[in-house]
Design a protein around this motif. Structure first.
Motif, PDB file in Angstrom:
ATOM      1  N   ALA A  45      50.312  30.957  53.762  1.00 53.51           N
ATOM      2  CA  ALA A  45      51.225  30.048  52.959  1.00 53.51           C
ATOM      3  C   ALA A  45      51.112  30.554  51.440  1.00 53.51           C
ATOM      4  O   ALA A  45      51.938  29.957  50.669  1.00 53.51           O
ATOM      5  N   THR A  46      50.204  31.296  50.818  1.00 51.76           N
ATOM      6  CA  THR A  46      50.105  31.606  49.667  1.00 51.76           C
ATOM      7  C   THR A  46      50.876  32.989  49.292  1.00 51.76           C
ATOM      8  O   THR A  46      50.831  33.390  47.955  1.00 51.76           O
ATOM      9  N   GLY A  47      51.182  33.607  50.439  1.00 55.43           N
ATOM     10  CA  GLY A  47      51.907  34.905  50.166  1.00 55.43           C
ATOM     11  C   GLY A  47      53.385  34.996  49.853  1.00 55.43           C
ATOM     12  O   GLY A  47      53.983  33.919  49.738  1.00 55.43           O
ATOM     13  N   MET A  82      48.511  26.488  55.469  1.00 53.93           N
ATOM     14  CA  MET A  82      47.334  26.804  55.896  1.00 53.93           C
ATOM     15  C   MET A  82      46.675  27.712  54.994  1.00 53.93           C
ATOM     16  O   MET A  82      47.193  28.921  54.644  1.00 53.93           O
ATOM     17  N   THR A  83      45.565  27.927  54.627  1.00 53.89           N
ATOM     18  CA  THR A  83      44.735  28.685  53.689  1.00 53.89           C
ATOM     19  C   THR A  83      43.140  28.554  53.874  1.00 53.89           C
ATOM     20  O   THR A  83      42.866  27.365  54.383  1.00 53.89           O
ATOM     21  N   ARG A  84      42.800  29.561  53.639  1.00 57.83           N
ATOM     22  CA  ARG A  84      41.114  29.671  53.763  1.00 57.83           C
ATOM     23  C   ARG A  84      40.455  28.660  53.019  1.00 57.83           C
ATOM     24  O   ARG A  84      39.451  28.186  52.778  1.00 57.83           O
ATOM     25  N   VAL A 127      51.791  34.547  60.032  1.00 55.17           N
ATOM     26  CA  VAL A 127      52.087  36.086  59.187  1.00 55.17           C
ATOM     27  C   VAL A 127      50.722  36.392  59.035  1.00 55.17           C
ATOM     28  O   VAL A 127      49.509  35.808  58.740  1.00 55.17           O
ATOM     29  N   ASN A 128      50.494  37.808  59.279  1.00 53.68           N
ATOM     30  CA  ASN A 128      49.555  38.326  59.314  1.00 53.68           C
ATOM     31  C   ASN A 128      49.617  39.820  58.769  1.00 53.68           C
ATOM     32  O   ASN A 128      50.425  40.780  59.302  1.00 53.68           O
ATOM     33  N   ALA A 129      48.929  40.315  57.814  1.00 52.97           N
ATOM     34  CA  ALA A 129      49.387  41.741  57.176  1.00 52.97           C
ATOM     35  C   ALA A 129      48.189  42.636  57.731  1.00 52.97           C
ATOM     36  O   ALA A 129      47.246  42.505  58.169  1.00 52.97           O
TER      37      ALA A 129
END
Length: 283
Positions: free
Chosen positions: A7-9, A29-31, A68-70
């Motif tokens: 979500a911060t990307g 969602m963020t760590r 989303v996964n880089a």
């Protein structure tokens, strides 16, 4: 309720913005929620792929998830599978995954398989699914800014190869439609801009926008590798990135589809549109 990972990307943050503008309930969602800066309409939740309990909490009460996964964040598919397992247990009915163009095509290099396990896990699960495979983001060329401001030639790692770069705004808009709309289940969309462009052509467009004549310098393959490592790409990833650059050099990424137009009802934004939006970064 829509859960947005990443979500911060670049894409995730734009999906959050679009959902907020529509007044759609959503959860970012963020760590580290304490460091997140979202508007008052966005619910922020902690989520760590190594903490199953946090994923369970994140998907509770959720109708759809945006995955989303880089590359490089974990072994291929591990994070996708972890979130999908939690989503299945919570009864989430829809999932949309951000993948990449060329996934499953070995010609595009060793990274072509990175998203494949996550895509397969999506197809194998019970939620309605959609896969988005965008081409190169226009925003990936913001690194040119320092060269342009210092009147240095823009490095061309692609040997004149063209690609139909896409504005991230279009990717996020398609993601929102897939999350909220019907008719996207079981679809894999290849998202591109309107036309393939070379680095020289894109640089000329940026020059037009800022009112300057800009130059380009072609890099050899060896120079490209040195450039990648010097810019912070780990040695173990450099050769894989070079394979992707070679794919573009040989004309492998010139694909231009009408998927964006079919979903959004308008043509994808041109590179010049993106450049004008980011004029201050280059001027």
């Amino acid at each position: 309720m829509i859960l947005i990972t990443g979500a911060t990307g670049t894409i995730g943050s734009e999906v959050v913005r679009l959902l907020a503008a529509r007044g759609v309930p959503h959860r970012a969602m963020t760590r580290d929620p304490a460091r997140a800066t979202f508007g008052p309409g966005t619910e922020v939740v902690r989520g760590d792929y190594d903490d199953p309990g946090s994923l369970t909490a994140a998907v509770t009460g959720v109708d759809a998830v945006f995955l989303v996964n880089a590359p490089g964040t974990a072994a291929p598919g591990v994070h996708d599978k972890a979130l999908l397992a939690a989503a299945e247990a919570a009864g989430v009915r829809r999932a949309v995954k951000l993948s990449a163009i060329g996934t499953g095509d070995p010609r595009s290099g060793s990274f072509s398989g990175w998203h494949a396990p996550g895509e397969q896990a999506l197809r194998d699960g019970p939620p309605e699914w959609t896969v988005l495979r965008p081409t190169m983001f226009a925003s990936n060329f913001l690194w040119w800014a320092s060269y342009i401001k210092e009147s240095r030639p823009v490095p061309d790692q692609y040997g004149g190869g063209r690609q139909s770069v896409i504005d991230p705004v279009d990717i996020a808009a398609v993601a929102v439609e897939a999350l909220l709309g019907d008719g996207h289940h079981g679809r894999t969309y290849t998202l591109t801009g309107p036309e393939p462009l070379s680095v020289a052509e894109m640089t000329a467009i940026v020059g037009k926008v800022i009112g300057r004549d800009l130059t380009v310098r072609d890099l050899t393959r060896a120079e490209s590798r040195e450039f990648l490592v010097a810019s912070g790409i780990p040695e173990e990833f450099a050769d894989g990135v070079l394979e992707g650059l070679d794919f573009v050099r040989t004309g492998g990424n010139t694909t231009a589809t009408d998927d964006v137009e079919q979903i959004l009802g308008r043509a994808p934004r041109a590179f010049e549109d993106w450049a004008r939006d980011h004029r201050d970064a280059f001027a």
